[in-house]
Design a protein around this motif. Structure first.
Motif, PDB file in Angstrom:
ATOM      1  N   SER A  56      14.585 -59.667  21.808  1.00 18.80           N
ATOM      2  CA  SER A  56      15.856 -59.049  21.445  1.00 18.80           C
ATOM      3  C   SER A  56      16.155 -57.828  22.312  1.00 18.80           C
ATOM      4  N   PRO A  57      17.435 -57.564  22.587  1.00 19.08           N
ATOM      5  CA  PRO A  57      17.789 -56.333  23.306  1.00 19.08           C
ATOM      6  C   PRO A  57      17.295 -55.073  22.596  1.00 19.08           C
ATOM      7  N   ASP A  58      17.037 -55.157  21.301  1.00 17.42           N
ATOM      8  CA  ASP A  58      16.583 -53.980  20.563  1.00 17.42           C
ATOM      9  C   ASP A  58      15.122 -53.635  20.804  1.00 17.42           C
ATOM     10  N   LEU A  59      14.438 -54.371  21.668  1.00 20.71           N
ATOM     11  CA  LEU A  59      13.078 -53.989  22.046  1.00 20.71           C
ATOM     12  C   LEU A  59      13.063 -52.653  22.790  1.00 20.71           C
ATOM     13  N   ASP A  60      14.257 -52.171  23.187  1.00 18.83           N
ATOM     14  CA  ASP A  60      14.305 -50.834  23.780  1.00 18.83           C
ATOM     15  C   ASP A  60      14.070 -49.759  22.720  1.00 18.83           C
ATOM     16  N   LEU A  61      13.962 -50.175  21.470  1.00 20.06           N
ATOM     17  CA  LEU A  61      13.584 -49.282  20.359  1.00 20.06           C
ATOM     18  C   LEU A  61      12.158 -49.588  19.903  1.00 20.06           C
ATOM     19  N   ALA A  62      11.333 -50.143  20.784  1.00 23.23           N
ATOM     20  CA  ALA A  62      10.032 -50.685  20.392  1.00 23.23           C
ATOM     21  C   ALA A  62       9.075 -49.652  19.816  1.00 23.23           C
ATOM     22  N   GLU A  63       9.342 -48.373  20.028  1.00 29.83           N
ATOM     23  CA  GLU A  63       8.445 -47.395  19.407  1.00 29.83           C
ATOM     24  C   GLU A  63       8.734 -47.270  17.910  1.00 29.83           C
ATOM     25  N   GLY A  64       9.819 -47.862  17.472  1.00 27.70           N
ATOM     26  CA  GLY A  64      10.184 -47.849  16.052  1.00 27.70           C
ATOM     27  C   GLY A  64       9.953 -49.212  15.422  1.00 27.70           C
ATOM     28  N   ARG A  65      10.565 -49.414  14.257  1.00 25.54           N
ATOM     29  CA  ARG A  65      10.441 -50.696  13.546  1.00 25.54           C
ATOM     30  C   ARG A  65      11.537 -51.640  14.019  1.00 25.54           C
ATOM     31  N   VAL A  66      11.165 -52.599  14.796  1.00 25.69           N
ATOM     32  CA  VAL A  66      12.107 -53.571  15.349  1.00 25.69           C
ATOM     33  C   VAL A  66      11.600 -54.963  14.984  1.00 25.69           C
ATOM     34  N   ASP A  67      12.498 -55.805  14.465  1.00 28.14           N
ATOM     35  CA  ASP A  67      12.101 -57.167  14.071  1.00 28.14           C
ATOM     36  C   ASP A  67      11.389 -57.903  15.200  1.00 28.14           C
ATOM     37  N   LEU A  78       2.546 -54.033  22.828  1.00 30.43           N
ATOM     38  CA  LEU A  78       2.834 -54.154  24.265  1.00 30.43           C
ATOM     39  C   LEU A  78       4.275 -53.774  24.604  1.00 30.43           C
ATOM     40  N   TRP A  79       5.166 -53.758  23.599  1.00 28.33           N
ATOM     41  CA  TRP A  79       6.567 -53.448  23.838  1.00 28.33           C
ATOM     42  C   TRP A  79       6.870 -51.951  23.750  1.00 28.33           C
ATOM     43  N   VAL A  80       5.911 -51.157  23.342  1.00 28.84           N
ATOM     44  CA  VAL A  80       6.136 -49.708  23.264  1.00 28.84           C
ATOM     45  C   VAL A  80       6.493 -49.130  24.643  1.00 28.84           C
ATOM     46  N   PRO A  81       5.769 -49.477  25.718  1.00 25.07           N
ATOM     47  CA  PRO A  81       6.166 -48.954  27.035  1.00 25.07           C
ATOM     48  C   PRO A  81       7.584 -49.369  27.449  1.00 25.07           C
ATOM     49  N   TYR A  82       7.983 -50.592  27.096  1.00 27.07           N
ATOM     50  CA  TYR A  82       9.342 -51.039  27.397  1.00 27.07           C
ATOM     51  C   TYR A  82      10.347 -50.125  26.707  1.00 27.07           C
ATOM     52  N   GLY A  83      10.091 -49.814  25.436  1.00 23.03           N
ATOM     53  CA  GLY A  83      10.964 -48.916  24.686  1.00 23.03           C
ATOM     54  C   GLY A  83      11.018 -47.522  25.288  1.00 23.03           C
ATOM     55  N   MET A  84       9.943 -47.107  25.931  1.00 14.72           N
ATOM     56  CA  MET A  84       9.921 -45.793  26.577  1.00 14.72           C
ATOM     57  C   MET A  84      10.636 -45.823  27.935  1.00 14.72           C
ATOM     58  N   PHE A  86      13.272 -47.794  28.731  1.00 16.18           N
ATOM     59  CA  PHE A  86      14.702 -48.043  28.613  1.00 16.18           C
ATOM     60  C   PHE A  86      15.281 -47.314  27.417  1.00 16.18           C
ATOM     61  N   SER A  87      16.363 -46.586  27.656  1.00 18.01           N
ATOM     62  CA  SER A  87      17.035 -45.915  26.543  1.00 18.01           C
ATOM     63  C   SER A  87      17.826 -46.953  25.757  1.00 18.01           C
ATOM     64  N   HIS A  88      17.924 -46.725  24.442  1.00 14.67           N
ATOM     65  CA  HIS A  88      18.612 -47.696  23.593  1.00 14.67           C
ATOM     66  C   HIS A  88      20.080 -47.817  23.991  1.00 14.67           C
ATOM     67  N   ARG A  89      20.512 -49.068  24.094  1.00 12.70           N
ATOM     68  CA  ARG A  89      21.885 -49.413  24.468  1.00 12.70           C
ATOM     69  C   ARG A  89      22.231 -48.970  25.886  1.00 12.70           C
ATOM     70  N   GLY A  90      21.223 -48.774  26.707  1.00 19.67           N
ATOM     71  CA  GLY A  90      21.420 -48.449  28.114  1.00 19.67           C
ATOM     72  C   GLY A  90      21.343 -49.729  28.943  1.00 19.67           C
ATOM     73  N   LEU A  91      20.570 -49.688  30.008  1.00 22.33           N
ATOM     74  CA  LEU A  91      20.432 -50.825  30.917  1.00 22.33           C
ATOM     75  C   LEU A  91      19.953 -52.083  30.192  1.00 22.33           C
ATOM     76  N   THR A 101      15.503 -57.707  32.430  1.00 21.68           N
ATOM     77  CA  THR A 101      14.432 -56.701  32.307  1.00 21.68           C
ATOM     78  C   THR A 101      13.346 -57.181  31.357  1.00 21.68           C
ATOM     79  N   ARG A 102      13.729 -57.851  30.283  1.00 21.69           N
ATOM     80  CA  ARG A 102      12.737 -58.340  29.335  1.00 21.69           C
ATOM     81  C   ARG A 102      11.929 -59.506  29.914  1.00 21.69           C
TER      82      ARG A 102
END
Length: 174
Positions: A56-67, A78-84, A86-91, A101-102
């Motif tokens: 999901s595009p919301d993996l850019d919030l991977a440091e939080g609770r994302v489905d 493994l998705w925490v670095p991705y969330g760091m 990319f800013s949410h709703r950015g690229l 990117t994903r």
């Protein structure tokens, strides 16, 4: 900012859209207006499901609770670095580059695991990707994946020129 759907609502939107698309495809193929092989249907379905539930595009919030992160189970970390990165709703929320990117992130993770396996256990035989990969195989995968991503972006109210408008504003400021 406008209210955006929860991960659960995004999943329901994608499931509903997939159901309608599958029904339309079935009717069209039975009437001879469309030819879809079982392999193409499977590739589309698998890519659409992966794009909906795992990438999901919301993996850019991977440091939080994302489905999507939770669907990875213990590998969700493994998705925490991705969330760091990319800013949410950015690229990550652009229409072409965001989904890419994903895919590239997954490719890097797989390459790291394969490299580690080859180093630690060089005698282990790893499955090979059949060569060449035909367009008949690749097209349904890409269409299924990108369609799942675009449905998410539409539900979020992200326009197709999202990244382009931001980039143009930055250029004008210089």
């Amino acid at each position: 900012m406008a209210h955006v759907p929860s991960g659960r609502v995004h999943n329901l939107i994608n499931i509903a859209a997939y159901s309608v698309l599958a029904a339309v495809t079935l009717v069209a193929s039975r009437q001879g207006a469309l030819t879809v092989t079982p392999a193409q249907a499977l590739n589309f379905t698998l890519a659409f499901a992966a794009g909906t539930f795992l990438l999901s595009p919301d993996l850019d919030l991977a440091e939080g609770r994302v489905d999507s992160k939770r669907h990875w189970g213990v590998l969700g970390v493994l998705w925490v670095p991705y969330g760091m990165l990319f800013s949410h709703r950015g690229l990550s929320h652009t229409w072409v580059v965001g989904p890419l990117t994903r895919l590239l992130y997954v490719a890097v993770m797989v390459a790291l695991v394969v490299g580690l396996l080859r180093f630690v256990a060089p005698s282990v035989t790893l499955p090979a990707i059949p060569q060449p990969v035909s367009l008949k195989v690749l097209a349904p995968l890409l269409i299924g994946y990108y369609l799942s991503q675009w449905l998410h972006l539409v539900a979020d109210g992200v326009r197709p020129d999202h990244g382009l408008r931001r980039g143009a504003r930055k250029l004008r400021r210089r």
